[in-house]
Enzyme design. Structure first.
Site, PDB file in Angstrom:
ATOM      1  CG  HIS A 290      -1.251 -15.221  -2.261  1.00 29.85           C
ATOM      2  ND1 HIS A 290      -2.062 -14.407  -1.422  1.00 29.85           N
ATOM      3  CD2 HIS A 290      -1.310 -16.532  -1.527  1.00 29.85           C
ATOM      4  CE1 HIS A 290      -2.545 -14.968  -0.290  1.00 29.85           C
ATOM      5  NE2 HIS A 290      -2.017 -16.175  -0.350  1.00 29.85           N
TER       6      HIS A 290
ATOM      7  CB  CYS B 209      -2.205 -23.408 -28.636  1.00 31.16           C
ATOM      8  SG  CYS B 209      -2.871 -23.438 -27.181  1.00 31.16           S
TER       9      CYS B 209
ATOM     10  CG  ASN C  10      -0.569  -4.791  10.519  1.00 35.10           C
ATOM     11  OD1 ASN C  10      -0.535  -4.594   9.263  1.00 35.10           O
ATOM     12  ND2 ASN C  10      -1.953  -5.061  11.145  1.00 35.10           N
TER      13      ASN C  10
ATOM     14  CB  ILE D 110       5.905  -1.517   6.917  1.00 35.25           C
ATOM     15  CG1 ILE D 110       6.948  -2.654   7.197  1.00 35.25           C
ATOM     16  CG2 ILE D 110       5.452  -1.293   5.694  1.00 35.25           C
ATOM     17  CD1 ILE D 110       6.274  -4.041   6.900  1.00 35.25           C
TER      18      ILE D 110
ATOM     19  CB  CYS E 129      -0.854 -21.504 -22.923  1.00 38.00           C
ATOM     20  SG  CYS E 129      -2.202 -22.201 -23.538  1.00 38.00           S
TER      21      CYS E 129
ATOM     22  CG  PHE F  24      -8.256  -7.583  -2.975  1.00 37.04           C
ATOM     23  CD1 PHE F  24      -9.222  -8.614  -2.678  1.00 37.04           C
ATOM     24  CD2 PHE F  24      -6.813  -8.274  -2.943  1.00 37.04           C
ATOM     25  CE1 PHE F  24      -9.027  -9.917  -2.388  1.00 37.04           C
ATOM     26  CE2 PHE F  24      -6.589  -9.968  -2.863  1.00 37.04           C
ATOM     27  CZ  PHE F  24      -7.690 -10.441  -2.631  1.00 37.04           C
ATOM     28  NE  ARG F  25      -7.782 -11.313   1.483  1.00 36.37           N
ATOM     29  CZ  ARG F  25      -6.786 -11.561   0.731  1.00 36.37           C
ATOM     30  NH1 ARG F  25      -5.976 -10.702   0.956  1.00 36.37           N
ATOM     31  NH2 ARG F  25      -6.931 -12.866   0.129  1.00 36.37           N
TER      32      ARG F  25
ATOM     33  CB  THR G  90      -0.938   0.096   1.296  1.00 39.65           C
ATOM     34  OG1 THR G  90      -0.268  -0.104   2.390  1.00 39.65           O
ATOM     35  CG2 THR G  90      -2.068  -1.041   1.193  1.00 39.65           C
TER      36      THR G  90
END
Ligand code: ZN
Length: 246
Positions: free
Chosen positions: A128, A159, A220, A238, A136, A42-43, A35
């Site tokens: 993630h 393809c 945090n 941070i 592909c 996004f949460r 951030t």
């Protein structure tokens, strides 16, 4: 971002001392690390939730949605999940510097933006995945991010198959070999710094249970379920914190 307030000077000195006296630091980070590079979490409430889309992000970022609504998936993904102009911030650079000094052994991240590598970190475990790796879905040929950015609708392989980002979607499991390496790094760590994550997302958050040392540092802005286990809690930027301590 605020510089270090005067009442934090002692905390920074203690952190600096801990970092200087260790050669086995592991960092575990979440959305809050990015951030500060302008990438929204996004949460969080002011993140992606309040958007114009008809479905919640968890739906649009699921494998089912990717398969059934591929075009819509990419519209959302390109607009909200990819930030190609974002640059690493002070946190990313401080961690890369600690690794160069031989002190930090691994960066474990829940972010998919590639900013740790961009800052020069080498041993980065991306739980993630990464927006920079794409393949592909039919023949597995790899493609760079540009293939996703340049396509107007669904990015296609030669393809004919759809190109899929190498990011973990909802309904999909995490890569077991990366989880294994992350668990080992944390288990063997002398100092564990956890930053920019509320530690509410499983199974990734459960990883910090592997830590058995006595130097768990939480950086945090809000409370986490692990605050009671922390040896040091820092409620500050941070980037500014690590920049001042490294
Ligand atoms: Zn293909």
């Amino acid at each position: 971002m605020n510089p270090i307030p005067p009442d934090m000077a002692d905390t920074i000195l203690r952190l600096k001392d801990i970092l200087q006296n260790s050669d086995n630091i592991v960092f575990f980070g979440g959305a809050g690390v990015s951030t500060e590079s302008g990438i929204p979490d996004f949460r969080s409430a002011d993140g992606l939730y309040s958007t114009k889309y008809a479905y919640p992000p968890e739906t649009m970022l699921s494998n089912t949605f990717f398969v059934r609504n591929t075009g819509e998936f990419f519209k959302f993904y390109r607009e909200k999940m990819i930030h190609p102009s974002a640059k690493p911030n002070k946190a990313h650079f401080a961690l890369a510097e600690l690794e160069r000094q031989g002190k930090l052994k691994a960066v474990i991240t829940q972010n998919i933006d590639g900013l740790h590598s961009a800052a020069g970190s080498v041993n980065v475990l991306e739980l993630h995945g990464s927006i920079y790796r794409n393949f592909c879905a039919a023949c597995e040929k790899s493609y760079p991010l540009e293939a996703v950015l340049q396509a107007e609708d669904i990015p296609r392989c030669r393809c004919g198959g759809a190109i899929k980002p190498d990011v973990v979607l909802y309904e999909e499991g995490l890569d077991e070999s990366i989880m294994e390496r992350a668990a080992t790094a944390i288990r063997e760590a002398d100092v564990l710094i956890v930053g920019g994550t509320s530690l509410n997302v499983y199974p990734a958050a459960g990883l910090i249970r592997y830590y058995s040392g006595d130097k768990l540092i939480l950086i945090n802005k809000s409370e986490t379920p692990y605050d009671g286990y922390a040896d040091m809690i820092i409620r500050h930027s941070i980037g500014e914190t690590l920049n001042a301590a490294v």
